[in-house]
Design a protein around this motif. Sequence first.
Motif, PDB file in Angstrom:
ATOM      1  N   HIS A   9       5.543   0.035   5.584  1.00  0.00           N
ATOM      2  CA  HIS A   9       4.473  -0.693   6.268  1.00  0.00           C
ATOM      3  C   HIS A   9       4.264  -0.088   7.661  1.00  0.00           C
ATOM      4  O   HIS A   9       3.993   1.105   7.781  1.00  0.00           O
ATOM      5  CB  HIS A   9       4.787  -2.186   6.322  1.00  0.00           C
ATOM      6  N   ASN A  10       4.460  -0.866   8.736  1.00  0.00           N
ATOM      7  CA  ASN A  10       4.220  -0.355  10.091  1.00  0.00           C
ATOM      8  C   ASN A  10       5.499   0.034  10.821  1.00  0.00           C
ATOM      9  O   ASN A  10       5.466   0.283  12.031  1.00  0.00           O
ATOM     10  CB  ASN A  10       3.471  -1.408  10.916  1.00  0.00           C
ATOM     11  N   LEU A  11       6.617   0.097  10.111  1.00  0.00           N
ATOM     12  CA  LEU A  11       7.879   0.436  10.768  1.00  0.00           C
ATOM     13  C   LEU A  11       7.938   1.926  11.114  1.00  0.00           C
ATOM     14  O   LEU A  11       7.440   2.766  10.347  1.00  0.00           O
ATOM     15  CB  LEU A  11       9.054   0.110   9.849  1.00  0.00           C
ATOM     16  N   PRO A  12       8.555   2.289  12.233  1.00  0.00           N
ATOM     17  CA  PRO A  12       8.820   3.699  12.516  1.00  0.00           C
ATOM     18  C   PRO A  12       9.700   4.277  11.407  1.00  0.00           C
ATOM     19  O   PRO A  12      10.573   3.584  10.876  1.00  0.00           O
ATOM     20  CB  PRO A  12       9.565   3.660  13.858  1.00  0.00           C
ATOM     21  N   ARG A  18      16.864   3.894   8.258  1.00  0.00           N
ATOM     22  CA  ARG A  18      18.125   3.224   8.566  1.00  0.00           C
ATOM     23  C   ARG A  18      18.277   1.941   7.747  1.00  0.00           C
ATOM     24  O   ARG A  18      19.342   1.658   7.180  1.00  0.00           O
ATOM     25  CB  ARG A  18      18.211   2.922  10.057  1.00  0.00           C
ATOM     26  N   LEU A  19      17.208   1.166   7.670  1.00  0.00           N
ATOM     27  CA  LEU A  19      17.241  -0.072   6.892  1.00  0.00           C
ATOM     28  C   LEU A  19      17.409   0.210   5.400  1.00  0.00           C
ATOM     29  O   LEU A  19      18.116  -0.520   4.691  1.00  0.00           O
ATOM     30  CB  LEU A  19      15.958  -0.872   7.128  1.00  0.00           C
ATOM     31  N   GLN A  20      16.791   1.280   4.931  1.00  0.00           N
ATOM     32  CA  GLN A  20      16.919   1.652   3.528  1.00  0.00           C
ATOM     33  C   GLN A  20      18.364   2.001   3.187  1.00  0.00           C
ATOM     34  O   GLN A  20      18.893   1.574   2.152  1.00  0.00           O
ATOM     35  CB  GLN A  20      15.996   2.832   3.224  1.00  0.00           C
ATOM     36  N   THR A  21      19.007   2.763   4.059  1.00  0.00           N
ATOM     37  CA  THR A  21      20.408   3.124   3.841  1.00  0.00           C
ATOM     38  C   THR A  21      21.305   1.888   3.879  1.00  0.00           C
ATOM     39  O   THR A  21      22.201   1.718   3.031  1.00  0.00           O
ATOM     40  CB  THR A  21      20.870   4.124   4.915  1.00  0.00           C
ATOM     41  N   GLU A  22      21.049   1.002   4.841  1.00  0.00           N
ATOM     42  CA  GLU A  22      21.818  -0.235   4.945  1.00  0.00           C
ATOM     43  C   GLU A  22      21.624  -1.100   3.705  1.00  0.00           C
ATOM     44  O   GLU A  22      22.584  -1.691   3.176  1.00  0.00           O
ATOM     45  CB  GLU A  22      21.400  -0.997   6.197  1.00  0.00           C
ATOM     46  N   LEU A  23      20.399  -1.179   3.231  1.00  0.00           N
ATOM     47  CA  LEU A  23      20.090  -1.969   2.046  1.00  0.00           C
ATOM     48  C   LEU A  23      20.862  -1.449   0.831  1.00  0.00           C
ATOM     49  O   LEU A  23      21.493  -2.238   0.105  1.00  0.00           O
ATOM     50  CB  LEU A  23      18.588  -1.924   1.763  1.00  0.00           C
ATOM     51  N   GLN A  24      20.828  -0.149   0.605  1.00  0.00           N
ATOM     52  CA  GLN A  24      21.499   0.410  -0.564  1.00  0.00           C
ATOM     53  C   GLN A  24      23.009   0.161  -0.526  1.00  0.00           C
ATOM     54  O   GLN A  24      23.633  -0.120  -1.552  1.00  0.00           O
ATOM     55  CB  GLN A  24      21.184   1.900  -0.673  1.00  0.00           C
ATOM     56  N   GLY A  25      23.581   0.224   0.679  1.00  0.00           N
ATOM     57  CA  GLY A  25      25.008  -0.073   0.814  1.00  0.00           C
ATOM     58  C   GLY A  25      25.320  -1.526   0.484  1.00  0.00           C
ATOM     59  O   GLY A  25      26.304  -1.830  -0.205  1.00  0.00           O
ATOM     60  N   LEU A  26      24.482  -2.444   0.955  1.00  0.00           N
ATOM     61  CA  LEU A  26      24.699  -3.866   0.701  1.00  0.00           C
ATOM     62  C   LEU A  26      24.484  -4.216  -0.770  1.00  0.00           C
ATOM     63  O   LEU A  26      25.212  -5.057  -1.333  1.00  0.00           O
ATOM     64  CB  LEU A  26      23.766  -4.708   1.575  1.00  0.00           C
ATOM     65  N   LEU A  27      23.517  -3.585  -1.415  1.00  0.00           N
ATOM     66  CA  LEU A  27      23.285  -3.841  -2.837  1.00  0.00           C
ATOM     67  C   LEU A  27      24.505  -3.448  -3.655  1.00  0.00           C
ATOM     68  O   LEU A  27      24.895  -4.148  -4.609  1.00  0.00           O
ATOM     69  CB  LEU A  27      22.049  -3.072  -3.331  1.00  0.00           C
ATOM     70  N   THR A  28      25.129  -2.340  -3.282  1.00  0.00           N
ATOM     71  CA  THR A  28      26.350  -1.918  -3.964  1.00  0.00           C
ATOM     72  C   THR A  28      27.491  -2.888  -3.671  1.00  0.00           C
ATOM     73  O   THR A  28      28.237  -3.285  -4.576  1.00  0.00           O
ATOM     74  CB  THR A  28      26.739  -0.498  -3.516  1.00  0.00           C
ATOM     75  N   GLU A  29      27.617  -3.284  -2.409  1.00  0.00           N
ATOM     76  CA  GLU A  29      28.698  -4.202  -2.014  1.00  0.00           C
ATOM     77  C   GLU A  29      28.606  -5.533  -2.749  1.00  0.00           C
ATOM     78  O   GLU A  29      29.626  -6.087  -3.186  1.00  0.00           O
ATOM     79  CB  GLU A  29      28.630  -4.430  -0.501  1.00  0.00           C
ATOM     80  N   PHE A  30      27.398  -6.056  -2.899  1.00  0.00           N
ATOM     81  CA  PHE A  30      27.225  -7.360  -3.553  1.00  0.00           C
ATOM     82  C   PHE A  30      27.016  -7.233  -5.066  1.00  0.00           C
ATOM     83  O   PHE A  30      26.745  -8.231  -5.738  1.00  0.00           O
ATOM     84  CB  PHE A  30      26.044  -8.101  -2.924  1.00  0.00           C
ATOM     85  N   LYS A  31      27.115  -5.997  -5.572  1.00  0.00           N
ATOM     86  CA  LYS A  31      27.035  -5.742  -7.014  1.00  0.00           C
ATOM     87  C   LYS A  31      25.712  -6.220  -7.626  1.00  0.00           C
ATOM     88  O   LYS A  31      25.682  -6.816  -8.711  1.00  0.00           O
ATOM     89  CB  LYS A  31      28.228  -6.392  -7.744  1.00  0.00           C
ATOM     90  N   ILE A  32      24.629  -5.927  -6.945  1.00  0.00           N
ATOM     91  CA  ILE A  32      23.299  -6.253  -7.472  1.00  0.00           C
ATOM     92  C   ILE A  32      22.399  -5.015  -7.396  1.00  0.00           C
ATOM     93  O   ILE A  32      21.198  -5.113  -7.134  1.00  0.00           O
ATOM     94  CB  ILE A  32      22.646  -7.432  -6.714  1.00  0.00           C
TER      95      ILE A  32
END
Length: 280
Positions: A9-12, A18-32
Amino acid sequence: MYYYILDQHNLPIDKFERLQTELQGLLTEFKISGECARVTPLRSVADLVDTASQRGAKTLVACGSDDTFNLMLAALRGRDFTLGFIPFDEQSYLAKILGVDNLFTGVKTVAARRIEKIDLARIAGNYFISYLEFGVMSQDLKSANWLTSLKLLSTETKSYTIRIDDSYNVNIDALGGLAVNIRSTSSKNETIANPTDASLDLLLLEKLNKADILRYRKIIAMGCLEEVPKTTVIKCKKMEFLEPRGANLTMLGRVVAKFPATVEIIPQRLRMIVGKNRTF
């Protein structure tokens, strides 16, 4: 199967990555973990919803802004998904409504998978869960200072004709108003803007004097028009905006339709993953 739609969207670009990388790590951590697809100039949100359907996904999660979620909702076209939302925008309005105020909470909420059936509103073939604005309510009142608010709310009223539930017409001179299914100030204990009551709320703001404008301008900006004197409140299942022809109906400032247009409620149509701090 989870299908995640990621939208810059309008994010730099550096913040989005950075958010994408954080998201992928959390998805793996929470097993979803599931398939993650990024919106590009060649792949719209609607295209990705089509892809998710073709691949048999059962849960669609919008990762981005309020617009990302609204575009995903509009692209459903009657297809049956459970929906989730993970905000990339700290100012997200829907995040507050759904009780997912940041990326971590959003992922944790999807993992917990608490599902509520909520009403879905429809206009011109598109769907929404929040509210529509018209007249002065389409202006950015939240960021306006007191002088700008005074000018906007001192404008002349317009003559509106709105048909309610195929039964009767409301003819009223008003500054503008809202057609509400849910908002960030909704509550289980409130009769206004409850997304589980199978009804819409029509709020019409009539002419105010300067003293009332200054007193209630913040409440008006929040959309709580029922707390303002001379506001007409109508609960219904269907509303047809007839006059003035050509007037805009907006959602968060974005034009979605023009008068004449019909808005109606579809009771408990949407399966939504929600957080414990949701506003309904």
